[in-house]
Design a protein around this motif. Structure first.
Motif, PDB file in Angstrom:
ATOM      1  N   ILE A   1      22.051 -49.849 120.938  1.00  0.00           N
ATOM      2  CA  ILE A   1      21.237 -49.204 119.926  1.00  0.00           C
ATOM      3  C   ILE A   1      22.036 -49.075 118.629  1.00  0.00           C
ATOM      4  CG2 ILE A   1      20.028 -47.102 119.305  1.00  0.00           C
ATOM      5  CD1 ILE A   1      18.734 -48.809 121.445  1.00  0.00           C
ATOM      6  N   VAL A   2      21.450 -49.571 117.569  1.00  0.00           N
ATOM      7  CA  VAL A   2      22.120 -49.446 116.290  1.00  0.00           C
ATOM      8  C   VAL A   2      21.466 -48.405 115.412  1.00  0.00           C
ATOM      9  CG1 VAL A   2      23.372 -51.597 116.101  1.00  0.00           C
ATOM     10  CG2 VAL A   2      20.905 -51.565 115.687  1.00  0.00           C
ATOM     11  N   THR A   3      20.152 -48.335 115.521  1.00  0.00           N
ATOM     12  CA  THR A   3      19.483 -47.384 114.635  1.00  0.00           C
ATOM     13  C   THR A   3      19.176 -46.090 115.363  1.00  0.00           C
ATOM     14  OG1 THR A   3      17.285 -48.133 115.255  1.00  0.00           O
ATOM     15  CG2 THR A   3      18.346 -49.263 113.413  1.00  0.00           C
ATOM     16  N   TRP A   4      19.193 -45.016 114.604  1.00  0.00           N
ATOM     17  CA  TRP A   4      18.811 -43.723 115.145  1.00  0.00           C
ATOM     18  C   TRP A   4      17.369 -43.733 115.618  1.00  0.00           C
ATOM     19  CZ3 TRP A   4      21.226 -40.011 117.179  1.00  0.00           C
ATOM     20  CH2 TRP A   4      22.546 -39.742 116.796  1.00  0.00           C
ATOM     21  N   GLN A   5      16.574 -44.494 114.883  1.00  0.00           N
ATOM     22  CA  GLN A   5      15.147 -44.469 115.190  1.00  0.00           C
ATOM     23  C   GLN A   5      14.871 -45.017 116.581  1.00  0.00           C
ATOM     24  OE1 GLN A   5      12.537 -46.951 112.884  1.00  0.00           O
ATOM     25  NE2 GLN A   5      10.801 -46.090 114.007  1.00  0.00           N
ATOM     26  N   ALA A   6      15.538 -46.132 116.922  1.00  0.00           N
ATOM     27  CA  ALA A   6      15.325 -46.715 118.245  1.00  0.00           C
ATOM     28  C   ALA A   6      15.814 -45.775 119.335  1.00  0.00           C
ATOM     29  CB  ALA A   6      16.049 -48.052 118.334  1.00  0.00           C
ATOM     30  N   ALA A   7      16.970 -45.144 119.074  1.00  0.00           N
ATOM     31  CA  ALA A   7      17.508 -44.210 120.061  1.00  0.00           C
ATOM     32  C   ALA A   7      16.540 -43.052 120.281  1.00  0.00           C
ATOM     33  CB  ALA A   7      18.862 -43.682 119.599  1.00  0.00           C
ATOM     34  N   GLN A   8      15.991 -42.583 119.168  1.00  0.00           N
ATOM     35  CA  GLN A   8      15.056 -41.467 119.269  1.00  0.00           C
ATOM     36  C   GLN A   8      13.804 -41.861 120.062  1.00  0.00           C
ATOM     37  OE1 GLN A   8      13.118 -40.066 115.708  1.00  0.00           O
ATOM     38  NE2 GLN A   8      13.429 -37.941 116.315  1.00  0.00           N
ATOM     39  N   GLU A   9      13.338 -43.104 119.813  1.00  0.00           N
ATOM     40  CA  GLU A   9      12.162 -43.588 120.553  1.00  0.00           C
ATOM     41  C   GLU A   9      12.406 -43.544 122.053  1.00  0.00           C
ATOM     42  OE1 GLU A   9      10.088 -47.329 119.640  1.00  0.00           O
ATOM     43  OE2 GLU A   9      10.825 -47.052 117.604  1.00  0.00           O
ATOM     44  N   ILE A  10      13.613 -44.015 122.443  1.00  0.00           N
ATOM     45  CA  ILE A  10      13.931 -44.041 123.871  1.00  0.00           C
ATOM     46  C   ILE A  10      14.007 -42.627 124.441  1.00  0.00           C
ATOM     47  CG2 ILE A  10      15.700 -44.603 125.562  1.00  0.00           C
ATOM     48  CD1 ILE A  10      16.379 -47.049 123.915  1.00  0.00           C
TER      49      ILE A  10
END
Lengths: 369, 253
Positions: free
Chosen positions: A203-212
Motif C-alpha cells: 500500500i502506498v496511498t493512505w486512501q487505499a489503506a483506509q479502504e481496506i
C-alpha cells in the motif's frame, strides 16, 4: 399398545397444554413480536436518512416498481425520490437483511456442529480467507474493473481456505471436530498474516489503506442491486440447505456416536454442514466486509428464548439476524451524518454488551438450577 | 436369525480387543453381556451397533451383512444406549426422546404417532413427569431413564444397552430390567451389558461372558446354577445357590 396405556397417555397429554420448558417462550409469541419489528425496521431504514422521506412516498415508489404499469399515479414521484428509494436505500436494506440472515444461520450451524458456544461463522478459516481475497483485490486494483470483483474474490478465497483447513484436519476419511477447529485457527492466523504482509509492503496511498481497513470493519455504503443479486442466491440456497439438515444438527448435539446410532452418516453430514456454513459466511462477508458478533450473539439469544431444536432455531435466528443488521446499519449511517460509522463497529458495540447480558442470565439460571 | 457374529475380531492400532467372537441372537432373547473391566463388552456393542467395523470376521443382522445396511435403515432396527451421552445441552427431556423418533419421522416434523410413541416410552421409563425439564438439570439416574426412553421410542428390533442400570437406584434398576424383559417378551432382542450378576440371573434369558478377548461362556440362565465354570471368570470368591423360589443367586464367599 394396550388400551389402558393409550388411555393413560391421552390423559397425560391433556394435562400438558400449559406446560413448557422453563425460560422459553412460544414460537407464536416470538414471531408475533419479531415479524412486525422486522417490517418496521425495514421501512424505517428506507425512510430515514440524509433526505427524509414520507412513508406514503416509499409505498408509492415500491408499488410503482413492483405492480403492473398504470396501477400507480407516477406523476407525483420525482426522479430523486425514485433514486433514493429504489436505487440507494432499498438495495442497502436488502443487503443488510441478507447478510444478517446469512451470518446468523451460519452461526447456528457452527455452534451446533462444534457444540461450542464460542463457535462463529468465520471459524474453519472462512473469515480470514475472505479477507485475503478482498485485500488482494484492493492491492492489485482489480476492484476498479468491476463492482463484483471484490465480492467474487472474497467468496472464492473463503471456500478455498475451508478446503485447505478441511484437508489438513482429515485423516483416513474422518475429521475430528477439535482438529478442524485448531486447523481453522492456525490457517486463519496464517492467512491474516499474509493479508497484513500484502498491506504493509504494497500500500502506498493512505486512501487505499483506509479502504481496506474500512472493509475489514464491515459496511454497506453504496451497495447496489448487483450486491443483492450476488448474495441472495447463495444465502437462500444455504439457508434451505441448513433447514433440511435441522434433524442432523439436533442429533449432532448429542455427540457423533449417538448421532450415528440414530441414523446420521456422520462424516458426509459434517462436510455438508461445514460447506453450507462457509457458503453463507462467504456470501455475507463478500458483500458487507467483516461484520462481527451477528453470528455469535444472535444464535445464542434465540436459543435461550426458543430452545436448541434447529427446526425453529434456524428460521428464527435468520429473521433476528436480518432485523439486527438492518437496525445496526440504520444506526451506523444516522448517528453522525453525513459521515458513517462502520457497520462492524455498531454490531460489536451493540452485540458485545448483549452477549454479556446473556452470559449473566445464563449464570444466574445455572445458580438457580 | 436376527444377529449373527462370525469370527468377529477387532483391533485398535496394535492392541487386539476382540478375537474369534461367535454367537447368534434370536428375536425375544434377553442376553446379559458380561465380563470383567476391559473385556471388550462396550467394543462389541459398538461393533454390533455399526459404529465401528470389525477388523476380522463378519456381523450380520437379519441375515444381511452389517456393512450393507444404510445408517438410516440400521437406526430403524437397532437402538444403542451408550455408556456416556453428552448431557450439557439445553434440550428438554421430551425433545431428547423425540430424537429417538427421527429415524422413523418422515419428512419435516414428527407426526402425532411419533409424539404418542415418545410419551408412551417416557411413561414406561418413569420419566414422563420431567418431560419439560432440561437434560442438564436432571440427576444421573433421571437422565438415564430419559435416555432409555429415547431408545424405546426408537422401536427397534434389537436393543443394545451399555450398563442401562448405571446411576439407577435399586427400585429403578428392577423397573428398568422388568421393562426390558417385557420388550423381549414382545419379540425384541435385548443385549444388555451389566456387572450385576443377580440382576442378570433374575431377568435375562442367557448369559454371554467375555474373557480372554472372546466369548468364554454362553449359557442359558436356567443352567447357570449347575454349570458354574462361568462364575470363576469373574472372581474366585463367588458361589451360586438357589433362592427359595428356585432362581440362581450369586453370593460372595
Amino acid at each position: 399398545m394396550s388400551a389402558q396405556a393409550t388411555a393413560t397417555i391421552r390423559a397425560l397429554s391433556e394435562t400438558r397444554g400449559d406446560t413448557r420448558v422453563r425460560g422459553r417462550i412460544r414460537p407464536v409469541v416470538f414471531y408475533s413480536v419479531l415479524i412486525p419489528v422486522f417490517v418496521l425496521a425495514g421501512i424505517a431504514a428506507v425512510a430515514i436518512g440524509s433526505t427524509s422521506l414520507e412513508w406514503s412516498m416509499i409505498a408509492r415508489v415500491l408499488a410503482w416498481k413492483t405492480l403492473p404499469a398504470g396501477w400507480v399515479d407516477v406523476g407525483v414521484i420525482t426522479r430523486a425520490d425514485e433514486a433514493i428509494v429504489w436505487l440507494i436505500r432499498l438495495p442497502r436494506v436488502l443487503v443488510a437483511a441478507i447478510v444478517g440472515a446469512g451470518l446468523a444461520t451460519a452461526g447456528v450451524m457452527m455452534q451446533g456442529l462444534f457444540r461450542n458456544p464460542l463457535a462463529e461463522p468465520s471459524l474453519t478459516g472462512v473469515g480470514p480467507g475472505a479477507v485475503l481475497g478482498a485485500v488482494a483485490v484492493f492491492v492489485t486494483g482489480w476492484g476498479a474493473s468491476s463492482v463484483l470483483a471484490l465480492p467474487l474474490a472474497s467468496i472464492a478465497t473463503a471456500l478455498l481456505a475451508l478446503l485447505v483447513v478441511y484437508g489438513i484436519a482429515t485423516r483416513g476419511g474422518t475429521t475430528p471436530m477439535t482438529t478442524l477447529l485448531l486447523a481453522g485457527i492456525a490457517v486463519g492466523a496464517f492467512l491474516t498474516a499474509i493479508s497484513s504482509l500484502l498491506i504493509s509492503i504494497n500500500i502506498v496511498t493512505w486512501q487505499a489503506a483506509q479502504e481496506i481497513v474500512f472493509w475489514m470493519m464491515g459496511g454497506l455504503d453504496s451497495r447496489t442491486w448487483a450486491h443483492v443479486w450476488l448474495s441472495l442466491p447463495f444465502v437462500l440456497v444455504g439457508f434451505i440447505a441448513a433447514l433440511l439438515q435441522s434433524h442432523t444438527l439436533d442429533l449432532m448435539l448429542l455427540g457423533e456416536e449417538t448421532a450415528a446410532s440414530l441414523g446420521v452418516e456422520v462424516e458426509p453430514a459434517k462436510r455438508l454442514l461445514v460447506v453450507t456454513s462457509a457458503i453463507l459466511t462467504g456470501a455475507s462477508v463478500a458483500v458487507a466486509g467483516l461484520v462481527g458478533f451477528v453470528g455469535l450473539v444472535v444464535p445464542h439469544a434465540v436459543r435461550l428464548l426458543l430452545g436448541p431444536a434447529h427446526r425453529s432455531l434456524l428460521p428464527a435466528s435468520a429473521l433476528t439476524g436480518a432485523t439486527f443488521v438492518i437496525l445496526c446499519d440504520l444506526i451506523a449511517r444516522t448517528v453522525r451524518p453525513p459521515a458513517e460509522i462502520r457497520l462492524g463497529v455498531v454490531t460489536a458495540l451493540c452485540g458485545a454488551p448483549l452477549f454479556l447480558l446473556l452470559l449473566m442470565r445464563r449464570l444466574k439460571e445455572e445458580e438457580e438450577a | 436369525m436376527l444377529l449373527q457374529a462370525h469370527d468377529v475380531g477387532w483391533q485398535l492400532g496394535e492392541v487386539r480387543i476382540l478375537q474369534r467372537v461367535n454367537f447368534t441372537v434370536e428375536p425375544g432373547e434377553f442376553v446379559a453381556l458380561m465380563g470383567r473391566n476391559g473385556a471388550g463388552k462396550s467394543s462389541l456393542l459398538d461393533l454390533i451397533a455399526g459404529l465401528r467395523r470389525p477388523t476380522d470376521g463378519a456381523l450380520s443382522f437379519d441375515d444381511r451383512p452389517l456393512e450393507y445396511w444404510s445408517a438410516d435403515d440400521l437406526a430403524r432396527s437397532i437402538s444403542h444406549l451408550p455408556q456416556m451421552v453428552r448431557a450439557d445441552v439445553a434440550i428438554s427431556a421430551e425433545e431428547l426422546v423425540l430424537m429417538g423418533r427421527y429415524p422413523h419421522a418422515m419428512g419435516w416434523s414428527e407426526s402425532d404417532d411419533d409424539r404418542q410413541a415418545a410419551r408412551l416410552a417416557m411413561t414406561r421409563c418413569g420419566c414422563f413427569e420431567f418431560r419439560d425439564r432440561r437434560l442438564s438439570s436432571l440427576s444421573g439416574g433421571e437422565r438415564q431413564r430419559v435416555l432409555l426412553a429415547a431408545c424405546l421410542a426408537q422401536e427397534p428390533r434389537l436393543l443394545l444397552l451399555d450398563e442401562p442400570a448405571t446411576f439407577l437406584d435399586i427400585d429403578q434398576q428392577l423397573q428398568c430390567f422388568t421393562m426390558l424383559r417385557e420388550e423381549a417378551a414382545r419379540g425384541v432382542a435385548c443385549i444388555a451389558v451389566t456387572h450385576d450378576l443377580n440382576l442378570a440371573l433374575t431377568f435375562c434369558s442367557r448369559l454371554v461372558v467375555l474373557a480372554g478377548k472372546t466369548v468364554a461362556a454362553d449359557i442359558p440362565v436356567t443352567t447357570a446354577a449347575e454349570d458354574t465354570t462361568w462364575l470363576s471368570l469373574f472372581s474366585p470368591r463367588l458361589v451360586v445357590s438357589r433362592t427359595p423360589s428356585g432362581h440362581p443367586w450369586v453370593s460372595y464367599a
